[in-house]
Design a protein around this motif. Structure first.
Motif, PDB file in Angstrom:
ATOM      1  N   GLU A   1      44.952  41.042  80.774  1.00 36.65           N
ATOM      2  CA  GLU A   1      44.479  42.342  80.278  1.00 36.65           C
ATOM      3  C   GLU A   1      45.457  43.455  80.616  1.00 36.65           C
ATOM      4  N   ASP A   2      45.984  43.449  81.831  1.00 41.64           N
ATOM      5  CA  ASP A   2      46.918  44.488  82.269  1.00 41.64           C
ATOM      6  C   ASP A   2      48.185  44.531  81.411  1.00 41.64           C
ATOM      7  N   GLY A   3      48.554  43.394  80.833  1.00 43.26           N
ATOM      8  CA  GLY A   3      49.774  43.339  80.035  1.00 43.26           C
ATOM      9  C   GLY A   3      49.583  43.648  78.568  1.00 43.26           C
ATOM     10  N   LEU A   4      48.332  43.770  78.135  1.00 42.87           N
ATOM     11  CA  LEU A   4      48.071  44.070  76.719  1.00 42.87           C
ATOM     12  C   LEU A   4      48.544  45.472  76.348  1.00 42.87           C
TER      13      LEU A   4
ATOM     14  N   LEU B   1      34.608  40.763  80.700  1.00 42.53           N
ATOM     15  CA  LEU B   1      35.246  39.535  80.225  1.00 42.53           C
ATOM     16  C   LEU B   1      35.864  38.799  81.405  1.00 42.53           C
ATOM     17  N   GLN B   2      35.261  37.686  81.779  1.00 39.24           N
ATOM     18  CA  GLN B   2      35.737  36.920  82.920  1.00 39.24           C
ATOM     19  C   GLN B   2      36.293  35.572  82.509  1.00 39.24           C
ATOM     20  N   ASP B   3      36.358  35.329  81.219  1.00 35.73           N
ATOM     21  CA  ASP B   3      36.797  34.051  80.696  1.00 35.73           C
ATOM     22  C   ASP B   3      38.047  34.282  79.851  1.00 35.73           C
ATOM     23  N   MET B   4      39.099  33.509  80.084  1.00 40.96           N
ATOM     24  CA  MET B   4      40.361  33.707  79.389  1.00 40.96           C
ATOM     25  C   MET B   4      40.206  33.515  77.881  1.00 40.96           C
ATOM     26  N   ASP B   5      39.472  32.499  77.463  1.00 37.52           N
ATOM     27  CA  ASP B   5      39.283  32.264  76.026  1.00 37.52           C
ATOM     28  C   ASP B   5      38.607  33.456  75.362  1.00 37.52           C
ATOM     29  N   LEU B   6      37.586  33.991  76.009  1.00 36.89           N
ATOM     30  CA  LEU B   6      36.883  35.148  75.465  1.00 36.89           C
ATOM     31  C   LEU B   6      37.794  36.380  75.436  1.00 36.89           C
ATOM     32  N   MET B   7      38.606  36.540  76.460  1.00 40.50           N
ATOM     33  CA  MET B   7      39.549  37.661  76.509  1.00 40.50           C
ATOM     34  C   MET B   7      40.534  37.572  75.344  1.00 40.50           C
ATOM     35  N   VAL B   8      41.069  36.383  75.105  1.00 37.12           N
ATOM     36  CA  VAL B   8      42.033  36.194  74.018  1.00 37.12           C
ATOM     37  C   VAL B   8      41.362  36.453  72.666  1.00 37.12           C
ATOM     38  N   LYS B   9      40.165  35.896  72.465  1.00 40.54           N
ATOM     39  CA  LYS B   9      39.451  36.108  71.198  1.00 40.54           C
ATOM     40  C   LYS B   9      39.161  37.587  70.965  1.00 40.54           C
ATOM     41  N   THR B  10      38.794  38.291  72.015  1.00 41.62           N
ATOM     42  CA  THR B  10      38.495  39.710  71.903  1.00 41.62           C
ATOM     43  C   THR B  10      39.760  40.501  71.560  1.00 41.62           C
ATOM     44  N   ALA B  11      40.863  40.187  72.241  1.00 43.23           N
ATOM     45  CA  ALA B  11      42.134  40.864  71.961  1.00 43.23           C
ATOM     46  C   ALA B  11      42.583  40.603  70.524  1.00 43.23           C
ATOM     47  N   LEU B  12      42.435  39.364  70.072  1.00 43.46           N
ATOM     48  CA  LEU B  12      42.788  39.021  68.683  1.00 43.46           C
ATOM     49  C   LEU B  12      41.928  39.793  67.690  1.00 43.46           C
ATOM     50  N   ALA B  13      40.646  39.913  67.985  1.00 45.04           N
ATOM     51  CA  ALA B  13      39.734  40.625  67.093  1.00 45.04           C
ATOM     52  C   ALA B  13      40.107  42.103  66.993  1.00 45.04           C
ATOM     53  N   PHE B  14      40.428  42.733  68.125  1.00 45.57           N
ATOM     54  CA  PHE B  14      40.827  44.141  68.101  1.00 45.57           C
ATOM     55  C   PHE B  14      42.156  44.316  67.372  1.00 45.57           C
ATOM     56  N   GLU B  15      43.075  43.361  67.569  1.00 49.38           N
ATOM     57  CA  GLU B  15      44.361  43.433  66.868  1.00 49.38           C
ATOM     58  C   GLU B  15      44.150  43.320  65.350  1.00 49.38           C
ATOM     59  N   ARG B  16      43.325  42.359  64.937  1.00 51.92           N
ATOM     60  CA  ARG B  16      43.034  42.161  63.520  1.00 51.92           C
ATOM     61  C   ARG B  16      42.377  43.403  62.916  1.00 51.92           C
ATOM     62  N   LYS B  17      41.433  43.952  63.651  1.00 54.55           N
ATOM     63  CA  LYS B  17      40.715  45.145  63.181  1.00 54.55           C
ATOM     64  C   LYS B  17      41.694  46.308  63.022  1.00 54.55           C
ATOM     65  N   ARG B  18      42.582  46.447  63.966  1.00 55.72           N
ATOM     66  CA  ARG B  18      43.570  47.527  63.926  1.00 55.72           C
ATOM     67  C   ARG B  18      44.524  47.337  62.753  1.00 55.72           C
ATOM     68  N   GLN B  19      44.925  46.089  62.498  1.00 56.45           N
ATOM     69  CA  GLN B  19      45.826  45.806  61.369  1.00 56.45           C
ATOM     70  C   GLN B  19      45.150  46.095  60.036  1.00 56.45           C
ATOM     71  N   CYS B  20      43.881  45.778  59.938  1.00 56.32           N
ATOM     72  CA  CYS B  20      43.135  46.005  58.690  1.00 56.32           C
ATOM     73  C   CYS B  20      42.930  47.487  58.417  1.00 56.32           C
ATOM     74  N   SER B  21      42.860  48.286  59.466  1.00 53.08           N
ATOM     75  CA  SER B  21      42.606  49.716  59.278  1.00 53.08           C
ATOM     76  C   SER B  21      43.896  50.516  59.133  1.00 53.08           C
ATOM     77  N   THR B  22      45.062  49.852  59.301  1.00 53.88           N
ATOM     78  CA  THR B  22      46.341  50.551  59.174  1.00 53.88           C
ATOM     79  C   THR B  22      46.753  50.535  57.707  1.00 53.88           C
ATOM     80  N   PRO B  23      46.949  51.705  57.111  1.00 56.72           N
ATOM     81  CA  PRO B  23      47.342  51.743  55.699  1.00 56.72           C
ATOM     82  C   PRO B  23      48.745  51.182  55.500  1.00 56.72           C
ATOM     83  N   PHE B  24      48.949  50.579  54.344  1.00 54.36           N
ATOM     84  CA  PHE B  24      50.261  50.036  54.008  1.00 54.36           C
ATOM     85  C   PHE B  24      51.179  51.181  53.606  1.00 54.36           C
ATOM     86  N   PRO B  25      52.466  51.071  53.953  1.00 53.37           N
ATOM     87  CA  PRO B  25      53.410  52.136  53.575  1.00 53.37           C
ATOM     88  C   PRO B  25      53.547  52.193  52.047  1.00 53.37           C
TER      89      PRO B  25
END
Length: 117
Positions: A76-79, A92-116
């Motif tokens: 988490e500290d390195g994200l 979040l105390q489970d590595m798998d859950l942490m990774v899934k959550t980080a991936l979900a936030f990344e995906r959400k952020r990518q979807c909300s970023t307008p294309f140039p």
């Protein structure tokens, strides 16, 4: 047939690991990997790249990730701040859950970023 306890198996694996690392992986290289792990940040990597690098280096950093919670905290500290800021304070105390959550936030952020244009 000899029955070996789990504790004995663990001890044997630890001894093997120590001998193997000493023979085939010099201490200077182990220290370099330790340093790389301690300094690891997501930076420009996508979450999956960061997960792969984190996993690779965590193998050499047993002293720093002695528990699952310590591993999750270091990850988490390195994200990136844009992802970490949404996760901080979550239980979040489970590595798998942490990774899934980080991936979900990344995906959400990518979807909300307008294309140039």
């Amino acid at each position: 047939m000899e029955i070996t306890s789990d504790a004995t198996k663990i001890k044997l694996l630890e001894e093997f690991h120590e001998l193997f690392m000493g023979k085939f992986f010099p201490s200077s290289a182990r220290h370099a990997k330790d340093r790389d792990f301690l300094e690891l940040k997501q930076g420009t990597m996508i979450v999956l790249e960061y997960v792969a690098k984190f996993t690779e280096l965590a193998c050499f950093a047993d002293d720093y990730v002695t528990t699952d919670m310590a591993k999750v905290q270091k990850f988490e500290d390195g994200l990136k701040l844009s992802i970490r800021g949404k996760i901080v304070g979550s239980p979040l105390q489970d590595m798998d859950l942490m990774v899934k959550t980080a991936l979900a936030f990344e995906r959400k952020r990518q979807c909300s970023t307008p294309f140039p244009a």
